[in-house]
Design a protein around this motif. Structure first.
Motif, PDB file in Angstrom:
ATOM      1  N   ALA A 293       0.819  -1.213   0.000  1.00  0.00           N
ATOM      2  CA  ALA A 293       0.000   0.000   0.000  1.00  0.00           C
ATOM      3  C   ALA A 293       0.851   1.260   0.000  1.00  0.00           C
ATOM      4  N   ALA A 294       2.080   1.150   0.495  1.00  0.00           N
ATOM      5  CA  ALA A 294       2.947   2.328   0.568  1.00  0.00           C
ATOM      6  C   ALA A 294       3.613   2.650  -0.771  1.00  0.00           C
ATOM      7  N   LEU A 295       3.556   1.750  -1.735  1.00  0.00           N
ATOM      8  CA  LEU A 295       4.228   1.998  -3.011  1.00  0.00           C
ATOM      9  C   LEU A 295       3.710   3.247  -3.717  1.00  0.00           C
ATOM     10  N   PRO A 296       2.374   3.436  -3.860  1.00  0.00           N
ATOM     11  CA  PRO A 296       1.918   4.702  -4.468  1.00  0.00           C
ATOM     12  C   PRO A 296       2.354   5.929  -3.690  1.00  0.00           C
ATOM     13  N   LEU A 297       2.371   5.834  -2.355  1.00  0.00           N
ATOM     14  CA  LEU A 297       2.820   6.968  -1.542  1.00  0.00           C
ATOM     15  C   LEU A 297       4.266   7.327  -1.856  1.00  0.00           C
ATOM     16  N   VAL A 298       5.110   6.316  -1.920  1.00  0.00           N
ATOM     17  CA  VAL A 298       6.529   6.554  -2.175  1.00  0.00           C
ATOM     18  C   VAL A 298       6.730   7.102  -3.585  1.00  0.00           C
ATOM     19  N   ALA A 299       6.010   6.531  -4.565  1.00  0.00           N
ATOM     20  CA  ALA A 299       6.180   6.973  -5.955  1.00  0.00           C
ATOM     21  C   ALA A 299       5.766   8.430  -6.132  1.00  0.00           C
ATOM     22  N   VAL A 300       4.595   8.789  -5.623  1.00  0.00           N
ATOM     23  CA  VAL A 300       4.100  10.159  -5.790  1.00  0.00           C
ATOM     24  C   VAL A 300       4.955  11.139  -5.002  1.00  0.00           C
ATOM     25  N   ALA A 301       5.295  10.782  -3.762  1.00  0.00           N
ATOM     26  CA  ALA A 301       6.131  11.675  -2.955  1.00  0.00           C
ATOM     27  C   ALA A 301       7.490  11.877  -3.595  1.00  0.00           C
ATOM     28  N   GLY A 302       8.048  10.814  -4.172  1.00  0.00           N
ATOM     29  CA  GLY A 302       9.339  10.939  -4.831  1.00  0.00           C
ATOM     30  C   GLY A 302       9.291  11.880  -6.016  1.00  0.00           C
ATOM     31  N   LEU A 303       8.274  11.723  -6.874  1.00  0.00           N
ATOM     32  CA  LEU A 303       8.154  12.603  -8.036  1.00  0.00           C
ATOM     33  C   LEU A 303       7.910  14.052  -7.624  1.00  0.00           C
ATOM     34  N   ALA A 304       7.137  14.259  -6.562  1.00  0.00           N
ATOM     35  CA  ALA A 304       6.816  15.622  -6.140  1.00  0.00           C
ATOM     36  C   ALA A 304       7.985  16.296  -5.433  1.00  0.00           C
ATOM     37  N   LEU A 305       8.819  15.517  -4.730  1.00  0.00           N
ATOM     38  CA  LEU A 305       9.890  16.108  -3.936  1.00  0.00           C
ATOM     39  C   LEU A 305      11.201  16.248  -4.686  1.00  0.00           C
ATOM     40  N   VAL A 306      11.374  15.492  -5.764  1.00  0.00           N
ATOM     41  CA  VAL A 306      12.641  15.558  -6.502  1.00  0.00           C
ATOM     42  C   VAL A 306      12.997  16.980  -6.923  1.00  0.00           C
ATOM     43  N   PRO A 307      12.071  17.757  -7.525  1.00  0.00           N
ATOM     44  CA  PRO A 307      12.448  19.127  -7.912  1.00  0.00           C
ATOM     45  C   PRO A 307      12.922  19.983  -6.737  1.00  0.00           C
ATOM     46  N   PHE A 308      12.333  19.786  -5.553  1.00  0.00           N
ATOM     47  CA  PHE A 308      12.737  20.576  -4.395  1.00  0.00           C
ATOM     48  C   PHE A 308      14.082  20.099  -3.846  1.00  0.00           C
ATOM     49  N   LEU A 309      14.339  18.790  -3.946  1.00  0.00           N
ATOM     50  CA  LEU A 309      15.625  18.278  -3.481  1.00  0.00           C
ATOM     51  C   LEU A 309      16.759  18.720  -4.403  1.00  0.00           C
ATOM     52  N   LEU A 310      16.472  18.824  -5.693  1.00  0.00           N
ATOM     53  CA  LEU A 310      17.493  19.276  -6.637  1.00  0.00           C
ATOM     54  C   LEU A 310      17.784  20.766  -6.489  1.00  0.00           C
ATOM     55  N   SER A 311      16.830  21.531  -6.019  1.00  0.00           N
ATOM     56  CA  SER A 311      17.012  22.971  -5.851  1.00  0.00           C
ATOM     57  C   SER A 311      16.392  23.401  -4.515  1.00  0.00           C
ATOM     58  N   PRO A 312      17.168  23.408  -3.439  1.00  0.00           N
ATOM     59  CA  PRO A 312      16.621  23.783  -2.119  1.00  0.00           C
ATOM     60  C   PRO A 312      16.023  25.187  -2.094  1.00  0.00           C
ATOM     61  N   ASP A 313      16.451  26.067  -3.001  1.00  0.00           N
ATOM     62  CA  ASP A 313      15.881  27.418  -3.019  1.00  0.00           C
ATOM     63  C   ASP A 313      14.378  27.390  -3.293  1.00  0.00           C
ATOM     64  N   ARG A 314      13.930  26.398  -4.055  1.00  0.00           N
ATOM     65  CA  ARG A 314      12.495  26.288  -4.331  1.00  0.00           C
ATOM     66  C   ARG A 314      11.714  26.022  -3.050  1.00  0.00           C
ATOM     67  N   LEU A 315      12.255  25.156  -2.198  1.00  0.00           N
ATOM     68  CA  LEU A 315      11.574  24.855  -0.942  1.00  0.00           C
ATOM     69  C   LEU A 315      11.519  26.094  -0.060  1.00  0.00           C
TER      70      LEU A 315
END
Length: 373
Positions: free
Chosen positions: A249-271
């Motif tokens: 059940a956690a697989l969709p959570l991990v997949a969506v969270a990963g896609l949504a957080l990647v841009p912020f992890l690549l550029s902390p200024d966005r966060l």
């Protein structure tokens, strides 16, 4: 046991009692056979009525979709307004610049692809038109699974003629696409509540991820959606161990969270910029960012009376509001009986999230379009 006249071996009644039982069984079997034969035309008639009903529903849905397309194509070539101009301008830069400048690049990439075909207003608005049409179809699918085809057609017709949904489907902006992805994810949730499957989980994941990559307003409904899906898989795990079901059940959570957080992890200024906008970060210098100097609060009255009642549901008079309220309560009650997790998701998105936002002092106005889903 004996040999029949045709040479086969079988049971043969012995004695007078046996003959009476054998003859009675034959009479009962004959009556049963006659009753079955008599029921065949009735069953065939029911089958034909069901098939005719399905074709009627498909025809009605096709007419609703045609109506939705017609009203969305009307006046599509009007001049762009300010936000649409910004969208087209931001999409005209190289792909690398789009990916580096925003955490939600999907609609900009779609618009950039449309720019390869031309620069006309109607052409660049066509992705929103098609997303609006797909949203009407997705709403039919979701409602039909919850309450039957008739309810699905009524919901699809309401959305097809919704003034607000027609508006967002006619502008070169994100919101019709967010609605479509959200409704697709809702269909996945409903299917998971019925019977967990890979297809339902994939539909939920793709819809939620697509919404998060289109506009950050999806954060208002994607987390409750994923939480309800997690609970649905765990509660309907069958004979699987709890830990294994929770991991699946956690697989969709991990997949969506990963896609949504990647841009912020690549550029902390966005966060940091996002935290400033939503009021969680330090206030910027008014001389450098005057548009962020003012603080905005979302009031409950503004959301429930202005946004939800007048804008989204087009209920401008007390009578219209009463009718919408009664229908909404009845629909929520029926959904709660059949799919309680779906009803809980609706309550969370419509009540809990807006009330929570009233405590957040944002530095950007809480526009109604952010709650379009």
């Amino acid at each position: 046991m004996g040999v029949h006249g045709d040479g086969t071996v079988g049971l043969r009644p012995q004695g007078d009692c046996g003959r009476r039982i054998w003859q009675g069984w034959g009479r009962e079997g004959g009556l049963m056979e006659q009753d079955t034969v008599a029921r065949v035309p009735e069953a065939v008639a029911r089958l034909r009525r069901a098939r005719a009903g399905r074709w009627a529903a498909r025809l009605a849905l096709a007419l609703v979709l045609a109506l939705a397309l017609w009203v969305r194509l009307s006046g599509l070539d009007r001049p762009f307004w300010d936000d649409e101009i910004y969208t087209v301008y931001d999409a005209s830069v190289p792909v690398s610049s789009i990916l580096n400048s925003t955490a939600t690049p999907l609609y900009y990439l779609i618009t950039k692809g449309m720019l390869l075909l031309g620069q006309g207003e109607a052409l660049l608005r066509m992705p929103s038109v098609l997303a609006g049409l797909a949203g009407v179809l997705a709403l039919f699918a979701a409602t039909a699974r919850l309450a039957g085809p008739a309810a699905g057609l009524a919901a699809a017709l309401f959305m097809a003629l919704s003034t607000y949904h027609v508006f967002v489907s006619q502008e070169a902006r994100f919101y019709a696409v967010v609605v479509f992805f959200g409704l697709a994810a809702l269909c996945g949730l409903i299917r998971l509540c019925e019977r967990p499957s890979v297809g339902a989980a994939a539909l939920l994941t793709l819809g939620a991820a697509g919404a998060m990559l289109t506009h950050l307003s999806a954060v208002f409904f994607v987390p409750p959606l994923l939480a309800a899906a997690f609970a649905a898989v765990v509660l309907r795990r069958g004979g699987r161990p709890l830990f294994r079901s929770a991991a699946l059940a956690a697989l969709p959570l991990v997949a969506v969270a990963g896609l949504a957080l990647v841009p912020f992890l690549l550029s902390p200024d966005r966060l940091h910029s996002l935290a400033v906008v939503v009021g969680l970060g330090p206030a910027p210098d008014p001389a450098k960012a005057p548009q962020l100097a003012q603080t905005w609060h979302l009031s409950a009255r503004e959301f429930f009376l202005d946004y939800l009642r007048r804008v989204f549901l087009s209920a401008n008079t007390p009578v219209e509001a009463a009718v919408v309220l009664v229908l909404g309560v009845l629909g929520l009650g029926r959904t709660a009986r059949r799919r309680p997790l779906v009803a809980l998701f609706f309550l969370c998105v419509l009540v809990a999230v807006p009330l929570a936002l009233t405590w957040m002092p944002a530095r950007h106005k809480w526009a109604h379009r952010y709650f379009v889903f």
